[in-house]
Design an enzyme around this catalytic site. Structure first.
Site, short mmCIF file in Angstrom:
data_model
loop_
_atom_site.label_atom_id
_atom_site.label_comp_id
_atom_site.label_asym_id
_atom_site.label_seq_id
_atom_site.Cartn_x
_atom_site.Cartn_y
_atom_site.Cartn_z
N GLU A 95 20.21 -73.56 80.60
CA GLU A 95 18.77 -73.40 80.34
C GLU A 95 18.07 -72.83 81.58
OE1 GLU A 95 16.75 -74.83 77.56
OE2 GLU A 95 18.31 -75.95 76.49
N ASP B 136 18.11 -84.08 77.46
CA ASP B 136 18.49 -83.55 76.16
C ASP B 136 19.99 -83.32 76.08
OD1 ASP B 136 15.80 -83.51 75.90
OD2 ASP B 136 15.59 -81.33 75.76
P1 ADP Z 1 14.34 -76.84 70.85
O1 ADP Z 1 13.19 -77.74 71.17
O2 ADP Z 1 14.74 -76.96 69.42
O3 ADP Z 1 15.48 -77.03 71.81
P2 ADP Z 1 14.27 -74.29 72.12
O4 ADP Z 1 13.26 -73.20 72.10
O5 ADP Z 1 14.61 -74.90 73.41
O6 ADP Z 1 13.80 -75.37 71.04
O7 ADP Z 1 15.64 -73.74 71.52
C1 ADP Z 1 15.65 -73.03 70.33
C2 ADP Z 1 16.59 -71.85 70.47
O8 ADP Z 1 17.96 -72.30 70.40
C3 ADP Z 1 16.45 -70.86 69.34
O9 ADP Z 1 15.45 -69.91 69.63
C4 ADP Z 1 17.83 -70.22 69.31
O10 ADP Z 1 17.97 -69.24 70.30
C5 ADP Z 1 18.74 -71.39 69.67
N1 ADP Z 1 19.20 -72.08 68.45
C6 ADP Z 1 18.95 -73.35 68.08
N2 ADP Z 1 19.52 -73.65 66.90
C7 ADP Z 1 20.15 -72.53 66.49
C8 ADP Z 1 20.91 -72.19 65.32
N3 ADP Z 1 21.12 -73.07 64.34
N4 ADP Z 1 21.41 -70.94 65.25
C9 ADP Z 1 21.19 -70.05 66.25
N5 ADP Z 1 20.48 -70.31 67.35
C10 ADP Z 1 19.96 -71.54 67.48
MG MG Z 2 15.33 -76.77 73.89
#
Ligand code: ADP
Ligand code: MG
Length: 378
Positions: free
Chosen positions: A159, A171
């Protein structure tokens, strides 16, 4: 099962045979908010929403991945210069790179993955994505010699270094270490942790997502942090972890009213996490719920990181007789987490959805969660 079948079908269609299946979960944090940077405790658990991946070493030096949910295929090499453009693929690339940087081994592989952790809802789909790949690559290429804490750090560094998010460790920690029917109290100072039973029979855990995120002027998070640091310094402490309410009251006249309120929240929150742990050992979910409401009040009135929508959802929960309810996450939007008796579930969800929509013009999203295993081989 449906997700697994879908992944298996897609994998054999694209790559012509079978790979190994792995999964890792999103997470909730029951209590312990804004405590990490104060050397305090957080209390997360992994949930029954996961990212699942089928993976097979390919004997090449290329990674080939298909994301079912985004419906996109990406190929990349394993050198630093090979970083892909697509955000979702950068999480996977980052995990590979962070393993390699630590002296671990990653070779080319083929993968197909899908998930049902809602994206950007505060349930940490990104940590699920990082940890499923970190766990799998440890199993496939490193004989599981990378310890689990390091797997969490690999996700965190991904990250930081590849996705531009300066997150803490909670997390990824929860996603890697999560265990069915258990929450984990993580000491953010020593990084020691302990499992506590969480089997709320007769209750459900429900997230109500306001779907709002207020963009704030200035740096409210940094300002909160600075307040905490000022009070700790005034007390001659590194962080507020070791401060008591008596210590705080003793310096009340030397600090601003705002700093006092911020520190009051943090000191109270540490105790609330400890209280919740004691209550869980006794199976006393009423006390757990009371502490959750107290945390909400503290986040709203003392720490001032709530917003109208979240306070509204908290009020509705209380009116509906919900056992516990609070903001989950940093604040200024996102979800409330609610501990709801089974028999009140339908009326709460219906009332909260209806009242919220009447007032704010859109319905909140509802996610039921069950505390489940984190990263594992399926
Ligand atoms: P969160 O709070 O859910 O962690 P983030 O913005 O940190 O939100 O992470 C979301 C990102 O993680 C999405 O934009 C994508 O790039 C990736 N991601 C999460 N779940 C998936 C999935 N099922 N398929 C593909 N990418 C995913
Ligand atoms: Mg996240």
């Amino acid at each position: 099962m449906e997700m697994e079948d879908h992944i298996r079908r897609e994998f054999s269609k694209r790559f012509g045979s079978d790979g190994s299946l792995y999964a890792s979960a999103g997470r909730i944090n029951l209590i312990g908010e804004h405590t990490d940077y104060n050397g305090g405790f957080v209390f997360p658990g992994a949930i029954d929403k996961c990212i699942m991946a089928e993976i097979r070493p390919s004997g090449t030096d290329m990674v080939r991945v298909f994301s079912i949910d985004i419906d996109e295929y990406v190929e990349f090499g394993l050198n630093e210069a090979d970083a892909p453009e697509q955000q979702w693929a950068r999480y996977i690339f980052g995990v590979c790179r962070e393993i390699i940087k630590r002296g671990g081994k990653v070779e080319g592989f083929d993968a197909v993955f899908a998930g049902n952790v809602p994206l950007g809802a505060g349930l940490s789909s990104s940590a699920a994505l990082e940890s499923v790949f970190a766990f799998a690559l440890n199993d496939l290429f490193n004989d599981n010699t990378i310890d689990k804490f390091e797997l969490a750090r690999i996700g965190q560094s991904t990250e930081h270094n590849y996705c531009g998010v300066k997150c803490g460790i909670m997390d990824q920690f929860a996603s890697v270490f999560g265990k069915k029917d258990h929450l984990m109290r993580l000491d953010c100072r020593s990084m020691e942790f302990e499992y506590f039973p969480f089997e709320p029979k007769g209750y459900k855990l429900v997230l109500v997502d306001s779907v709002v995120k207020h963009e704030l002027v200035g740096s409210p998070y940094n300002r909160r942090r600075e307040s905490c640091e000022r009070v700790a310094a005034r007390l001659g402490l590194q962080t507020l972890r070791d401060a008591t309410m008596d210590d705080l009251d003793a310096v009340k006249s030397d600090i601003t009213a705002e700093d006092y309120m911020r520190a009051r929240f943090v000191i109270g929150e540490k105790q609330r996490v400890l209280d919740v742990c004691d209550a869980l050992v006794k199976g006393d979910y009423e006390t757990v719920g009371e502490r959750m409401y107290e945390t909400h009040r503290g986040l709203s009135k003392d720490y001032e990181v709530s917003c109208e929508e979240l306070d509204f959802l908290n009020d509705v929960a209380r009116e509906c007789g919900v056992t516990g309810s609070r903001i989950m996450g940093g604040g200024f939007g996102g979800c409330t987490i609610n501990l709801v008796k089974d028999e009140l579930y339908d009326s709460f969800v219906e009332t909260a959805s209806k009242k919220f929509e009447e007032r704010y013009g859109h319905a909140p999203k509802i996610y039921d969660v069950v505390i489940s295993d984190g990263a594992h081989k399926c």
